[in-house]
Design an enzyme around this catalytic site. Structure first.
Site, PDB file in Angstrom:
ATOM      1  N   THR A  77      31.379  35.346  28.801  1.00  0.00           N
ATOM      2  CA  THR A  77      30.074  34.763  29.143  1.00  0.00           C
ATOM      3  C   THR A  77      30.121  33.267  28.804  1.00  0.00           C
ATOM      4  O   THR A  77      29.719  32.411  29.598  1.00  0.00           O
ATOM      5  CB  THR A  77      28.943  35.458  28.355  1.00  0.00           C
ATOM      6  OG1 THR A  77      28.965  36.847  28.700  1.00  0.00           O
ATOM      7  CG2 THR A  77      27.577  34.875  28.674  1.00  0.00           C
ATOM      8  N   ASN A 155      33.879  43.762  38.764  1.00  0.00           N
ATOM      9  CA  ASN A 155      33.535  44.663  37.659  1.00  0.00           C
ATOM     10  C   ASN A 155      32.885  45.964  38.111  1.00  0.00           C
ATOM     11  O   ASN A 155      33.006  46.985  37.446  1.00  0.00           O
ATOM     12  CB  ASN A 155      32.641  43.953  36.632  1.00  0.00           C
ATOM     13  CG  ASN A 155      31.410  43.350  37.241  1.00  0.00           C
ATOM     14  OD1 ASN A 155      31.483  42.593  38.211  1.00  0.00           O
ATOM     15  ND2 ASN A 155      30.254  43.676  36.714  1.00  0.00           N
ATOM     16  N   GLN A 183      38.228  41.291  34.492  1.00  0.00           N
ATOM     17  CA  GLN A 183      38.648  42.675  34.763  1.00  0.00           C
ATOM     18  C   GLN A 183      40.095  42.768  35.222  1.00  0.00           C
ATOM     19  O   GLN A 183      40.676  43.853  35.227  1.00  0.00           O
ATOM     20  CB  GLN A 183      37.727  43.304  35.837  1.00  0.00           C
ATOM     21  CG  GLN A 183      36.259  43.341  35.467  1.00  0.00           C
ATOM     22  CD  GLN A 183      35.936  44.362  34.374  1.00  0.00           C
ATOM     23  OE1 GLN A 183      36.728  45.265  34.069  1.00  0.00           O
ATOM     24  NE2 GLN A 183      34.766  44.228  33.764  1.00  0.00           N
ATOM     25  N   SER A 202      38.280  37.867  28.781  1.00  0.00           N
ATOM     26  CA  SER A 202      37.599  38.437  27.616  1.00  0.00           C
ATOM     27  C   SER A 202      38.483  39.507  26.994  1.00  0.00           C
ATOM     28  O   SER A 202      38.998  40.379  27.699  1.00  0.00           O
ATOM     29  CB  SER A 202      36.278  39.056  28.079  1.00  0.00           C
ATOM     30  OG  SER A 202      35.635  39.656  26.991  1.00  0.00           O
ATOM     31  N   ALA A 203      38.638  39.466  25.666  1.00  0.00           N
ATOM     32  CA  ALA A 203      39.574  40.384  25.003  1.00  0.00           C
ATOM     33  C   ALA A 203      39.113  41.838  25.011  1.00  0.00           C
ATOM     34  O   ALA A 203      39.934  42.747  25.034  1.00  0.00           O
ATOM     35  CB  ALA A 203      39.786  39.931  23.557  1.00  0.00           C
ATOM     36  N   HIS A 204      37.789  42.058  25.014  1.00  0.00           N
ATOM     37  CA  HIS A 204      37.350  43.454  24.835  1.00  0.00           C
ATOM     38  C   HIS A 204      37.504  44.311  26.079  1.00  0.00           C
ATOM     39  O   HIS A 204      37.234  45.512  26.062  1.00  0.00           O
ATOM     40  CB  HIS A 204      35.929  43.526  24.251  1.00  0.00           C
ATOM     41  CG  HIS A 204      34.805  43.204  25.176  1.00  0.00           C
ATOM     42  ND1 HIS A 204      34.095  44.173  25.835  1.00  0.00           N
ATOM     43  CD2 HIS A 204      34.240  42.029  25.529  1.00  0.00           C
ATOM     44  CE1 HIS A 204      33.124  43.592  26.554  1.00  0.00           C
ATOM     45  NE2 HIS A 204      33.197  42.302  26.379  1.00  0.00           N
ATOM     46  N   THR A 239      34.635  26.681  13.775  1.00  0.00           N
ATOM     47  CA  THR A 239      35.857  27.241  13.182  1.00  0.00           C
ATOM     48  C   THR A 239      36.370  28.390  14.045  1.00  0.00           C
ATOM     49  O   THR A 239      35.593  29.262  14.438  1.00  0.00           O
ATOM     50  CB  THR A 239      35.568  27.741  11.750  1.00  0.00           C
ATOM     51  OG1 THR A 239      35.029  26.654  11.014  1.00  0.00           O
ATOM     52  CG2 THR A 239      36.825  28.258  11.068  1.00  0.00           C
ATOM     53  N   CYS A 322      25.872  44.912  31.901  1.00  0.00           N
ATOM     54  CA  CYS A 322      25.083  43.699  31.680  1.00  0.00           C
ATOM     55  C   CYS A 322      23.756  43.744  32.428  1.00  0.00           C
ATOM     56  O   CYS A 322      22.884  42.923  32.203  1.00  0.00           O
ATOM     57  CB  CYS A 322      25.864  42.467  32.123  1.00  0.00           C
ATOM     58  SG  CYS A 322      27.408  42.328  31.252  1.00  0.00           S
TER      59      CYS A 322
HETATM   60  N1  PMP Z   1      32.521  38.710  33.662  1.00  0.00           N
HETATM   61  C1  PMP Z   1      32.754  39.984  33.983  1.00  0.00           C
HETATM   62  C2  PMP Z   1      33.295  40.319  35.328  1.00  0.00           C
HETATM   63  C3  PMP Z   1      32.500  41.000  33.065  1.00  0.00           C
HETATM   64  O1  PMP Z   1      32.728  42.268  33.394  1.00  0.00           O
HETATM   65  C4  PMP Z   1      31.988  40.641  31.791  1.00  0.00           C
HETATM   66  C5  PMP Z   1      31.676  41.703  30.764  1.00  0.00           C
HETATM   67  N2  PMP Z   1      30.682  42.603  31.167  1.00  0.00           N
HETATM   68  C6  PMP Z   1      31.768  39.288  31.506  1.00  0.00           C
HETATM   69  C7  PMP Z   1      32.048  38.358  32.466  1.00  0.00           C
HETATM   70  C8  PMP Z   1      31.240  38.856  30.180  1.00  0.00           C
HETATM   71  O2  PMP Z   1      32.229  38.965  29.192  1.00  0.00           O
HETATM   72  P1  PMP Z   1      31.856  38.981  27.633  1.00  0.00           P
HETATM   73  O3  PMP Z   1      31.358  40.350  27.337  1.00  0.00           O
HETATM   74  O4  PMP Z   1      33.164  38.682  26.950  1.00  0.00           O
HETATM   75  O5  PMP Z   1      30.871  37.908  27.392  1.00  0.00           O
END
Ligand code: PMP
Length: 372
Positions: A77, A155, A183, A202-204, A239, A322
């Site tokens: 994000t 996504n 993705q 994004s790492a998660h 940091t 989201c």
């Molecule tokens: N872009 C896409 C295509 C996503 O799927 C997501 C996560 N839902 C994000 C951006 C946002 O990533 P983050 O959760 O790391 O802020």
């Protein structure tokens, strides 16, 4: 209190992925042993700096970037916001930004703010097969266009855009090309040398922790920081999240070993079974992310189906996490022209690196019962 949970089957890997055990271990190790501030002038600081330098190298190399071109952020994000606000803050004489009609909310909301500040935002149509209309893109690339921002692996639908061709087209016209590769990074090949100016990760989404990601910024491009400060070469103050960055690196290293070919075969098997239950697979003929399934069950209520599956310990979703709690309309499915009847019954299952056929068989049998 930790609640006892039944053994679950997790098929919502586009919303987030389980943190890999090795990732959690390495993060714990960093937090307990290497807690120094990378900017400190002593040995503990040096140790922390060394850790993030190594991570930067590995994360960069998976997209063929130079380590200095990686800016760590709190996730995608922030990376998406830094990309577009950052460009606008430096190159703001050009006031036109081109996006697709099915961008992630984190891009759309930045664009809405830029629009309020006098930018023209052009939303390009996408085809029924979930791909950007290239003819429309060519026409949209006017001399006053600052940037094009296009999601790479979608996504919700899982479709993959031809960013190699699109980035090179933008580069020829001196227009910055940004892609949200959240993705796709770690699942399909990405090479920033295709002409990509900026790229968000994004790492998660690949077995790493939440709250850490990065923006690739091509050498020579300047961005106005969202957070001023000396870190990240002045592009992102604060940091550095050292445990998060090291966890991110570990997740990338593990993702490179994933066998996505096998997962794709499993997906093909699963889709056939879903079709046998009356499901209609969305954008089936398009290039798609290997584990992504978007399916519509006509006449069904997807939200109820997701809840019923959840009660059986099977986790999937009816729309992007989201948006789940805020929106009633479905912009993405409208964008590809999906009829309302199919929209209402559409569910997303996203297989992960560790999804097994045994699990999918359970899902098919539960679905058979729920849909009958
Ligand atoms: N872009 C896409 C295509 C996503 O799927 C997501 C996560 N839902 C994000 C951006 C946002 O990533 P983050 O959760 O790391 O802020």
């Amino acid at each position: 209190m930790v609640l006892e949970r039944m053994k679950s089957i997790y098929l919502d890997n586009a919303a987030t992925t389980p943190v890999r055990k090795e990732v959690a271990n390495v993060m714990t190790d960093v937090m307990s042993k290497h807690f120094g501030n990378p900017s400190s002038p002593h040995a503990l600081g040096d140790e922390a700096l060394e850790l993030i330098t190594r991570a930067r190298k590995r994360i960069a190399s998976l997209m063929h970037a130079k380590p200095e071109e990686i800016v760590f952020t709190s996730g995608a994000t922030e990376a998406n916001a830094l990309a577009l606000f950052g460009l606008a803050g430096v190159y703001g004489t050009k006031k036109r930004i081109v996006i697709s009609a099915f961008e992630h909310s984190s891009i759309r909301e930045v664009c809405a703010m830029l629009q309020g500040g006098g930018y023209e935002i052009v939303e390009l149509p996408v085809t029924q097969e979930g791909l950007l209309d290239i003819k429309a893109l060519e026409q949209a690339l006017t001399p006053s266009t600052l940037a094009v921002s296009l999601i790479h692996g979608h996504n919700e639908l899982g479709t993959i855009q031809d960013i190699k061709a699109i980035a090179s087209l933008c580069k020829q016209k001196n227009i910055f090309f940004h892609t949200d590769a959240v993705q796709s990074y770690g699942k399909v090949p990405i090479d920033v040398r295709w002409g990509i100016a900026l790229l968000s990760v994004s790492a998660h989404k690949l077995g790493g922790p939440k709250g850490i990601g990065c923006l690739y910024v091509r050498e020579g491009i300047h961005l106005k920081p969202l957070l001023p400060g000396s870190q990240e070469r002045g592009r992102r103050g604060g940091t550095e999240n050292v445990p998060g960055i090291v966890g991110f690196e570990k997740a990338v290293a593990l993702a490179q070993k994933n066998d996505w070919g096998t997962i794709e075969k499993l997906r093909t098997w699963f889709e056939k079974e879903l079709e046998g239950l009356g499901g209609v697979i969305t954008c089936k003929q398009s290039p798609r992310l290997p584990g992504h399934v978007h399916v519509s069950f006509p006449e069904q209520d997807a939200e109820q189906l997701v809840i019923a599956l959840s009660e059986q310990g099977i986790y999937c979703s009816a729309r992007s996490a989201c948006l789940t709690k805020q929106h009633t309309e479905h912009k993405v499915l409208d964008a590809i022209g999906m009829p309302q009847k199919l929209q209402k019954g559409s569910v997303r299952f996203v297989l992960g690196a560790e999804t097994s056929k045994k699990e999918l068989k359970v899902v098919v049998s539960v679905l058979t019962r729920l849909l009958s």
